[in-house]
Design a protein around this motif. Structure first.
Motif, PDB file in Angstrom:
ATOM      1  N   MET A 145       8.110  -1.896  -4.405  1.00  0.00           N
ATOM      2  CA  MET A 145       6.967  -1.316  -4.009  1.00  0.00           C
ATOM      3  C   MET A 145       8.097  -1.473  -2.523  1.00  0.00           C
ATOM      4  N   LYS A 146       8.607  -2.587  -2.259  1.00  0.00           N
ATOM      5  CA  LYS A 146       9.503  -2.111  -1.032  1.00  0.00           C
ATOM      6  C   LYS A 146      10.360  -1.126  -0.628  1.00  0.00           C
ATOM      7  N   ALA A 147      10.982  -0.915  -1.643  1.00  0.00           N
ATOM      8  CA  ALA A 147      11.264   1.073  -1.215  1.00  0.00           C
ATOM      9  C   ALA A 147      10.025   1.885  -0.787  1.00  0.00           C
ATOM     10  N   MET A 148       9.561   1.383  -1.671  1.00  0.00           N
ATOM     11  CA  MET A 148       7.398   2.598  -1.433  1.00  0.00           C
ATOM     12  C   MET A 148       7.603   2.419   0.427  1.00  0.00           C
ATOM     13  N   VAL A 149       6.887   1.070   0.420  1.00  0.00           N
ATOM     14  CA  VAL A 149       6.909   1.008   2.036  1.00  0.00           C
ATOM     15  C   VAL A 149       7.508   1.309   3.067  1.00  0.00           C
ATOM     16  N   ALA A 150       8.978   0.533   2.700  1.00  0.00           N
ATOM     17  CA  ALA A 150      10.292   1.719   3.898  1.00  0.00           C
ATOM     18  C   ALA A 150      10.591   2.892   3.264  1.00  0.00           C
ATOM     19  N   ARG A 151      10.095   3.764   2.371  1.00  0.00           N
ATOM     20  CA  ARG A 151      10.143   5.423   2.465  1.00  0.00           C
ATOM     21  C   ARG A 151       8.629   6.133   3.751  1.00  0.00           C
ATOM     22  N   GLY A 152       7.754   5.079   3.912  1.00  0.00           N
ATOM     23  CA  GLY A 152       6.253   5.436   3.986  1.00  0.00           C
ATOM     24  C   GLY A 152       5.503   6.087   3.307  1.00  0.00           C
ATOM     25  N   ASP A 153       5.521   5.538   1.936  1.00  0.00           N
ATOM     26  CA  ASP A 153       4.223   6.453   1.092  1.00  0.00           C
ATOM     27  C   ASP A 153       2.743   5.187   1.645  1.00  0.00           C
ATOM     28  N   LEU A 154       3.188   4.271   2.373  1.00  0.00           N
ATOM     29  CA  LEU A 154       1.481   3.744   2.056  1.00  0.00           C
ATOM     30  C   LEU A 154       1.167   3.653   3.593  1.00  0.00           C
ATOM     31  N   GLY A 155       2.059   4.507   4.410  1.00  0.00           N
ATOM     32  CA  GLY A 155       1.977   4.583   5.873  1.00  0.00           C
ATOM     33  C   GLY A 155       2.234   3.248   6.532  1.00  0.00           C
ATOM     34  N   ARG A 156       1.629   2.990   7.608  1.00  0.00           N
ATOM     35  CA  ARG A 156       1.327   1.501   8.405  1.00  0.00           C
ATOM     36  C   ARG A 156       0.730   1.207   7.693  1.00  0.00           C
ATOM     37  N   VAL A 157       1.657  -0.482   7.407  1.00  0.00           N
ATOM     38  CA  VAL A 157       0.839  -1.540   6.635  1.00  0.00           C
ATOM     39  C   VAL A 157      -0.046  -2.392   7.179  1.00  0.00           C
ATOM     40  N   ARG A 158      -1.279  -1.930   6.954  1.00  0.00           N
ATOM     41  CA  ARG A 158      -2.088  -2.997   7.563  1.00  0.00           C
ATOM     42  C   ARG A 158      -2.384  -4.363   7.219  1.00  0.00           C
ATOM     43  N   LEU A 159      -2.614  -4.668   5.706  1.00  0.00           N
ATOM     44  CA  LEU A 159      -2.539  -5.783   5.223  1.00  0.00           C
ATOM     45  C   LEU A 159      -1.907  -5.909   3.988  1.00  0.00           C
ATOM     46  N   VAL A 160      -1.422  -7.370   3.739  1.00  0.00           N
ATOM     47  CA  VAL A 160      -0.562  -8.390   2.828  1.00  0.00           C
ATOM     48  C   VAL A 160      -1.406  -9.354   2.390  1.00  0.00           C
ATOM     49  N   VAL A 161      -1.889  -9.467   1.275  1.00  0.00           N
ATOM     50  CA  VAL A 161      -2.207 -10.343   0.125  1.00  0.00           C
ATOM     51  C   VAL A 161      -1.212 -11.513  -0.221  1.00  0.00           C
TER      52      VAL A 161
END
Length: 385
Positions: A145-161
């Motif tokens: 998950m961390k790697a996916m966020v860091a490489r931009g798969d999600l784009g800008r992160v808006r919300l974390v729950v």
């Protein structure tokens, strides 16, 4: 390659956490269990250590004896794990860092923010590692998950729950059970119960995955069982320093929930969902596409995920293997320092003293906000403002 030498303080016979550390440290053959002070009762600790295979001269009666015994040895331990009651973490960690040992401390690293800042400065001054055991970040798919966020798969992160809710303290009749009672006693637990026990795991995992730290928070804390002084349920709203909004629920009275650690991350281009009780699956929903299930151990995952998986796809990996990934990270960091080289970036993921400090600052911020009816407060330690 010779094994690194490892020692443990606490985690004695009957301990909840001791076996997980011993399994984790020994799993990959990187550490040898060499020394220990395993019990607050000296003779019981010495006896149990020897039954686990420690030599009599390195099965110590208490941590001070262990420090004196190890610091003058040419074959001293390379890493010391501190798994004692919370209020002792600071004193023991500080003493071993000052004498040149690397330390892995159970959470919470300290009982106050000021103590946490002292440990951060001491780790920097001595050049010794002080890691904190937020062991759930060792799970392979959390690292993916961390790697996916860091490489931009999600784009800008808006919300974390994030959630860490269970129901194991829901029985009001347990008010006199010593294994439960201390957790809600300010004299033993400090300013917070449930958030300090479980909520900081959820907060650290959220920060770990999105690569942002909590900046401000607003908390609603409550003791659902009237006899308790400290909270058994908390809802926390967060603002992270990278602009992400956070929602965190933690509870010990949620009957029907068992472990209850889950994380959801929502970005411009997709969302992720992971639960610790089903750690082999990560749910990934790209914007405008169908839901995908990523399986631990499958091909074409990130280097961080590949490095932290051991058994073939379809077989369960559990909490001791997540702990083992923290120990594997630390072994790589210690060896890299000895060899004068950079460590493997895929292993540079272990939680630092800075993480322990930020967690303690959040604990005090939640307690303060809860008393002030949810007023927004600064979640950062003074050292990082």
């Amino acid at each position: 390659m010779a094994k690194l030498k490892w020692g443990m303080i606490g985690g004695g016979e009957g301990s909840q956490i001791g076996p997980a550390h011993r399994l984790g440290a020994g799993l990959d053959g990187l550490f040898e269990f060499t020394a220990g002070a395993l019990d607050h009762r000296p003779e019981a600790g010495r006896d149990y250590g020897q039954r686990l295979g420690l030599s009599p001269d390195r099965s110590y009666g208490d941590w001070r004896e262990m420090l004196e015994g190890e610091k003058g040895r040419d074959d001293r331990v390379d890493l010391v794990t501190v798994a004692t009651p919370n209020a002792t973490h600071f004193e023991i960690t500080k003493a071993f860092l000052e004498n040149g040992f690397h330390v892995l401390c159970e959470k919470p690293m300290t009982m106050t923010v000021e103590e946490g800042e002292d440990i951060v400065r001491l780790s920097e001054k001595t050049g010794r590692i002080c890691a904190v055991n937020y062991g759930y970040t060792g799970y392979s798919l959390v690292r993916h998950m961390k790697a996916m966020v860091a490489r931009g798969d999600l784009g800008r992160v808006r919300l974390v729950v994030a959630e860490f809710a269970h129901g194991h303290h829901a029985d009001a009749a347990d008010m006199d059970n010593p294994r439960v009672r201390w957790r809600y006693d300010p004299a033993q637990a400090g300013v917070s119960a449930q958030f300090a026990d479980c909520g900081i795991h959820a907060l650290h995992m959220a920060s770990f995955v999105i690569g942002q730290n909590a900046e401000r928070l607003s908390a609603d804390t409550v003791s659902c069982i009237d006899s308790r002084t400290l909270e058994d349920d908390a809802m926390v709203n967060l603002r992270f320093d990278g602009g992400t909004v956070g929602r965190l629920w933690t509870s010990s009275i949620a009957i029907g929930r068992q472990h209850g650690l889950t994380l959801q991350v929502f970005g411009e281009k997709g969302g992720l969902r992971w639960a610790q009780e089903q750690p082999n699956q990560l749910y990934w929903m790209p914007l405008g596409e169908r839901l995908q299930i990523i399986e631990r151990g499958e091909a074409n995952l990130s280097p961080e995920a590949d490095r932290s998986t051991r058994v073939t796809i379809g077989h369960a990996e559990g909490m001791p293997l997540a702990f083992a990934n923290i120990y594997s990270d630390l072994a790589e960091a210690i060896r890299a320092a000895k060899d004068g080289r950079d460590m493997d970036p895929a292993a540079d993921l272990y939680p630092r003293a800075e993480d322990g400090l930020r967690s303690m600052a959040a604990v005090f911020a939640v307690a303060e906000s809860g008393k002030r009816n949810g007023e927004w407060v600064d979640a950062r330690p003074p050292l990082f403002r």
